[in-house]
Design an enzyme around this catalytic site. Structure first.
Site: not given
Ligand code: HPA
Length: 269
Positions: A28, A59, A81, A83-84, A111, A209-210, A233, A244
């Site tokens: 990402s 993406h 992903h 989740y997609e 990310a 998530m990846s 973050n 996001h």
């Molecule tokens: N959690 C899950 N996926 C992420 C995060 C997060 O805090 N930040 C960027 N991708």
């Protein structure tokens, strides 16, 4: 699967994609690195037989082939992903293709949210190991013995020699580099504060998530792996709220460092 891989490989060879040494998955907001690839051949995922299609903002959805830091790379600008709604088999299919095209190594980026209390937003983290907490696994089902063993060893999923080179490159470039454990959740919701407290107790330094499915399949296929997370973050409960836009914003802010580091590492590998 083998037949499909051959068809995809044939198509990509027809597009002019030659010898690949390093596969590169850009997470990402990190896809701009592919714009630095020289003598680039670009192929839209949509055009590639048997490829999944990516749908997330930030993406791009392209394969970019060429030279980066003097190495033959094939970059996935935009990843797939779980989740997609992709099956684990489908979302890791590009790793099979990379291997078929001759890649011996995979560089994965993502990310991630910082779980470790010493991490700061915008830092980069070398992935030392991972925890698969996605509730699924890309190798469930009949094993294709031609692609790898039934029970792959994950003791050295992230190549130790590569990590050492990454640390040296970061030091030479004066780029701070954390090193830790990446824990993958399925998403697409961000985690709850309680889940993050659990992740920390379980040994996670960052969550996302990846990456984990791709790294499992890369190990299955005998690829050497290097992983870098951008801590975009602090994880849930450690900052006021998550979104996001902030994730992409942070990647944009640190992209120079991120790109310099990946290119420095590639040059040294
Ligand atoms: N959690 C899950 N996926 C992420 C995060 C997060 O805090 N930040 C960027 N991708």
């Amino acid at each position: 699967m083998i037949e499909k891989i051959k068809e995809t490989q044939r198509y990509l060879l027809e597009q002019g994609i030659g010898k690949v040494d390093f596969g590169l998955i850009l997470g990402s907001g990190l896809g701009d690195l592919a714009d630095r690839i020289c003598e680039a051949i670009i192929v839209d995922y949509k055009e590639i037989p048997h490829f999944p299609v990516s749908s997330v903002a930030g993406h791009a959805g392209k394969l970019v082939y060429g030279k980066l830091a003097g190495k033959n790379v094939l970059a996935l600008q935009g990843r797939f992903h779980y989740y997609e709604g992709n099956s684990m088999g489908l979302l890791t299919y590009p790793i099979r293709v990379l291997k078929a095209l001759g890649a011996h190594s995979l560089i994965v980026t993502n990310a991630a949210g910082g779980v470790n209390l010493n991490y700061h937003q915008g830092e980069l983290m070398l992935i030392r190991d991972h925890i698969n907490f996605m509730g699924n696994h890309p190798l469930i089902g009949p094993n294709e013995d031609a692609l790898g063993p039934r029970f792959p060893d994950m003791s050295h999923a992230y190549d130790e020699a590569y990590r050492s080179i990454a640390r040296q490159s970061a030091a030479a470039l004066n780029i701070p580099l954390q090193e830790g454990v990446y824990m993958a959740f399925s998403g697409p919701s961000y985690e709850t504060p309680a889940e993050i407290a659990m992740a920390r107790v379980m040994g996670a330094d960052a969550v996302g998530m990846s990456t984990v499915p791709e790294v499992i399949v890369a190990n299955h296929g005998g690829l050497r792996v290097l992983g870098i997370s951008c801590i975009t973050n602090l994880a849930a409960g450690m900052q006021k709220s998550l979104n996001h836009e902030e994730v992409v914003e942070t990647t944009q802010r640190v992209k120079q460092q991120f790109e310099a580091l990946v290119m420095g590492i590639l040059a040294a590998l």
